[in-house]
Design a protein around this motif. Sequence first.
Motif, PDB file in Angstrom:
ATOM      1  N   PHE A 142     -12.692   2.187 -11.169  1.00 21.56           N
ATOM      2  CA  PHE A 142     -12.197   2.880 -11.040  1.00 21.56           C
ATOM      3  C   PHE A 142     -10.966   3.626 -11.485  1.00 21.56           C
ATOM      4  N   SER A 143      -9.625   3.380 -12.271  1.00 19.78           N
ATOM      5  CA  SER A 143      -8.503   3.812 -13.212  1.00 19.78           C
ATOM      6  C   SER A 143      -7.902   4.330 -11.714  1.00 19.78           C
ATOM      7  N   SER A 144      -6.477   4.554 -12.129  1.00 22.57           N
ATOM      8  CA  SER A 144      -5.336   5.210 -11.726  1.00 22.57           C
ATOM      9  C   SER A 144      -4.902   6.418 -12.368  1.00 22.57           C
ATOM     10  N   SER A 145      -4.953   7.665 -11.642  1.00 28.65           N
ATOM     11  CA  SER A 145      -5.356   8.246 -12.657  1.00 28.65           C
ATOM     12  C   SER A 145      -3.858   8.723 -13.681  1.00 28.65           C
ATOM     13  N   ASP A 155      -7.282  -9.566  -3.141  1.00 23.72           N
ATOM     14  CA  ASP A 155      -6.643  -8.270  -2.816  1.00 23.72           C
ATOM     15  C   ASP A 155      -5.024  -9.076  -2.835  1.00 23.72           C
ATOM     16  N   ALA A 180      -2.584  -4.146 -13.519  1.00 28.28           N
ATOM     17  CA  ALA A 180      -3.243  -4.293 -13.065  1.00 28.28           C
ATOM     18  C   ALA A 180      -4.677  -3.380 -13.610  1.00 28.28           C
ATOM     19  N   ASN A 181      -3.943  -2.599 -13.767  1.00 30.16           N
ATOM     20  CA  ASN A 181      -5.441  -1.639 -14.709  1.00 30.16           C
ATOM     21  C   ASN A 181      -5.727  -2.358 -15.496  1.00 30.16           C
ATOM     22  N   MET A 230      -4.027  -8.873  -9.933  1.00 30.20           N
ATOM     23  CA  MET A 230      -5.154  -8.702 -11.010  1.00 30.20           C
ATOM     24  C   MET A 230      -4.078  -8.814 -12.065  1.00 30.20           C
ATOM     25  N   GLY A 248      -7.709  -1.338   0.266  1.00 30.40           N
ATOM     26  CA  GLY A 248      -7.324  -0.283  -0.259  1.00 30.40           C
ATOM     27  C   GLY A 248      -7.770   0.590   0.860  1.00 30.40           C
ATOM     28  N   VAL A 276      -0.699  -6.020  -0.110  1.00 27.42           N
ATOM     29  CA  VAL A 276       0.852  -5.951  -0.828  1.00 27.42           C
ATOM     30  C   VAL A 276       2.083  -5.381   0.907  1.00 27.42           C
ATOM     31  N   LEU A 318      -9.902   2.644  -0.640  1.00 24.11           N
ATOM     32  CA  LEU A 318     -11.673   3.238  -1.455  1.00 24.11           C
ATOM     33  C   LEU A 318     -12.319   1.929  -0.689  1.00 24.11           C
ATOM     34  N   GLY A 319     -11.862   0.801  -1.115  1.00 24.32           N
ATOM     35  CA  GLY A 319     -12.125  -0.770  -0.559  1.00 24.32           C
ATOM     36  C   GLY A 319     -12.089  -0.158   0.324  1.00 24.32           C
ATOM     37  N   SER A 351      -5.025  -1.735  -7.766  1.00 22.22           N
ATOM     38  CA  SER A 351      -4.204  -1.314  -7.948  1.00 22.22           C
ATOM     39  C   SER A 351      -3.206  -0.183  -7.614  1.00 22.22           C
ATOM     40  N   ILE A 352      -1.590   0.222  -7.798  1.00 24.84           N
ATOM     41  CA  ILE A 352      -1.368   1.409  -7.108  1.00 24.84           C
ATOM     42  C   ILE A 352      -1.503   2.298  -7.180  1.00 24.84           C
ATOM     43  N   ALA A 353      -1.845   2.888  -5.787  1.00 20.03           N
ATOM     44  CA  ALA A 353      -2.689   4.052  -6.357  1.00 20.03           C
ATOM     45  C   ALA A 353      -1.285   5.176  -6.080  1.00 20.03           C
TER      46      ALA A 353
HETATM   47  N1  LIG Z   1      -8.298   7.730  -3.736  1.00 24.27           N
HETATM   48  C1  LIG Z   1      -8.451   8.361  -4.243  1.00 24.27           C
HETATM   49  O1  LIG Z   1      -8.349   9.809  -4.142  1.00 24.27           O
HETATM   50  C2  LIG Z   1      -8.545   8.001  -5.925  1.00 24.27           C
HETATM   51  C3  LIG Z   1      -9.501   8.681  -6.916  1.00 24.27           C
HETATM   52  C4  LIG Z   1      -8.809   8.540  -8.394  1.00 24.27           C
HETATM   53  C5  LIG Z   1      -8.959   7.092  -8.589  1.00 24.27           C
HETATM   54  N2  LIG Z   1      -8.218   5.974  -7.532  1.00 24.27           N
HETATM   55  C6  LIG Z   1      -7.951   4.968  -8.082  1.00 24.27           C
HETATM   56  O2  LIG Z   1      -8.949   4.039  -7.367  1.00 24.27           O
HETATM   57  C7  LIG Z   1      -7.775   2.530  -7.026  1.00 24.27           C
HETATM   58  C8  LIG Z   1      -8.281   2.435  -5.430  1.00 24.27           C
HETATM   59  O3  LIG Z   1      -7.952   3.653  -4.777  1.00 24.27           O
HETATM   60  P1  LIG Z   1      -7.413   3.929  -3.658  1.00 24.27           P
HETATM   61  O4  LIG Z   1      -6.738   4.402  -3.250  1.00 24.27           O
HETATM   62  O5  LIG Z   1      -7.931   2.781  -2.604  1.00 24.27           O
HETATM   63  O6  LIG Z   1      -5.448   2.467  -3.528  1.00 24.27           O
HETATM   64  P2  LIG Z   1      -4.795   1.705  -2.389  1.00 24.27           P
HETATM   65  O7  LIG Z   1      -3.398   1.859  -2.498  1.00 24.27           O
HETATM   66  O8  LIG Z   1      -5.099   2.510  -0.954  1.00 24.27           O
HETATM   67  O9  LIG Z   1      -5.863   0.058  -2.713  1.00 24.27           O
HETATM   68  C9  LIG Z   1      -5.632  -0.283  -3.885  1.00 24.27           C
HETATM   69  C10 LIG Z   1      -5.488  -1.488  -3.160  1.00 24.27           C
HETATM   70  O10 LIG Z   1      -5.050  -2.463  -4.884  1.00 24.27           O
HETATM   71  C11 LIG Z   1      -4.187  -3.831  -4.252  1.00 24.27           C
HETATM   72  N3  LIG Z   1      -4.218  -3.628  -5.391  1.00 24.27           N
HETATM   73  C12 LIG Z   1      -2.569  -2.913  -5.526  1.00 24.27           C
HETATM   74  N4  LIG Z   1      -2.272  -3.945  -6.523  1.00 24.27           N
HETATM   75  C13 LIG Z   1      -2.522  -4.810  -7.276  1.00 24.27           C
HETATM   76  C14 LIG Z   1      -2.611  -6.395  -7.668  1.00 24.27           C
HETATM   77  N5  LIG Z   1      -2.125  -5.976  -8.820  1.00 24.27           N
HETATM   78  N6  LIG Z   1      -3.411  -7.023  -7.070  1.00 24.27           N
HETATM   79  C15 LIG Z   1      -4.220  -7.066  -6.576  1.00 24.27           C
HETATM   80  N7  LIG Z   1      -4.888  -6.401  -5.673  1.00 24.27           N
HETATM   81  C16 LIG Z   1      -3.591  -5.112  -5.299  1.00 24.27           C
HETATM   82  C17 LIG Z   1      -3.624  -3.056  -2.965  1.00 24.27           C
HETATM   83  O11 LIG Z   1      -2.915  -3.815  -1.976  1.00 24.27           O
HETATM   84  C18 LIG Z   1      -4.235  -1.976  -1.960  1.00 24.27           C
HETATM   85  O12 LIG Z   1      -5.199  -2.677  -1.396  1.00 24.27           O
HETATM   86  C19 LIG Z   1      -7.285   2.719  -8.031  1.00 24.27           C
HETATM   87  O13 LIG Z   1      -6.429   2.500  -9.194  1.00 24.27           O
HETATM   88  C20 LIG Z   1      -6.908   4.591  -7.782  1.00 24.27           C
HETATM   89  O14 LIG Z   1      -5.827   4.991  -8.538  1.00 24.27           O
HETATM   90  C21 LIG Z   1      -8.137   6.465  -6.474  1.00 24.27           C
END
Ligand SMILES: NC(=O)c1ccc[n+]([C@@H]2O[C@H](COP(=O)([O-])OP(=O)(O)OC[C@H]3O[C@@H](n4cnc5c(N)ncnc54)[C@H](O)[C@@H]3O)[C@@H](O)[C@H]2O)c1
Length: 175
Positions: free
Chosen positions: A172-175, A82, A144-145, A108, A53, A85, A55-56, A127-129
């Motif tokens: 990281f947690s979803s908001s 991951d 997932a969370n 997850m 994702g 999807v 952040l990843g 997570s779905i973000a």
């Molecule tokens: N990006 C931000 O600014 C931000 C801020 C606060 C919190 N977060 C949290 O950090 C986490 C990552 O955010 P991101 O921006 O990288 O999101 P992203 O959507 O870019 O990446 C999430 C990754 O998780 C994978 N994923 C989704 N559901 C899954 C599951 N059930 N099992 C395995 N993999 C799964 C997706 O394929 C994707 O590669 C999320 O929980 C998000 O809510 C992000």
Amino acid sequence: MLKGVGAAAAGAAAPVARGADVVATDLAYICSALAGEFERLEGKRLLITGGAGFLGHYLVQAALAWNRRAPCARPIAVTVFDSYVRGVPAWLSGLQHDEALTLVRHDMTQPLPVDLGDFAYIIHAASIASPTYYRQHPIETMDANVNGLRALLEYARQQQARNRPVEGFLFFSSS
Ligand SMILES: NC(=O)c1ccc[n+]([C@@H]2O[C@H](COP(=O)([O-])OP(=O)(O)OC[C@H]3O[C@@H](n4cnc5c(N)ncnc54)[C@H](O)[C@@H]3O)[C@@H](O)[C@H]2O)c1
């Protein structure tokens, strides 16, 4: 090494050269600023869920960039769990020949594989973000969370009991 991961999504070719320069500069800065932290990870296994994702993108690349910057006999071994999807992003499939990287397709919301081995550090960012999609898929997002986190914490507890403790855990947690 790729486990159960299909072909890469096509990446845009033209703007990549300039973008690659920006990423290289960022990674050099990250490695420099976090040198002490990366040194602690050397020779250990790091699990990053959601590593494909947004952040990843930086979490995975930064650890591998550290391995390249300070080649040593004890690289950081990075495993990405991951569901992919949205496919495997081009930046990640481009790293698949890095021996320190293992890509695993794992949802997850499901139980962890039994043969995890010993991870010293865990980052749970799967997570779905997007608010649009987590409103459409609230149960999957919570699973997932909440369940994903619980499974990883149970793993950490088992590792503690086996005297192979997880040294660091970031959620990281979803908001
Ligand atoms: N990006 C931000 O600014 C931000 C801020 C606060 C919190 N977060 C949290 O950090 C986490 C990552 O955010 P991101 O921006 O990288 O999101 P992203 O959507 O870019 O990446 C999430 C990754 O998780 C994978 N994923 C989704 N559901 C899954 C599951 N059930 N099992 C395995 N993999 C799964 C997706 O394929 C994707 O590669 C999320 O929980 C998000 O809510 C992000």
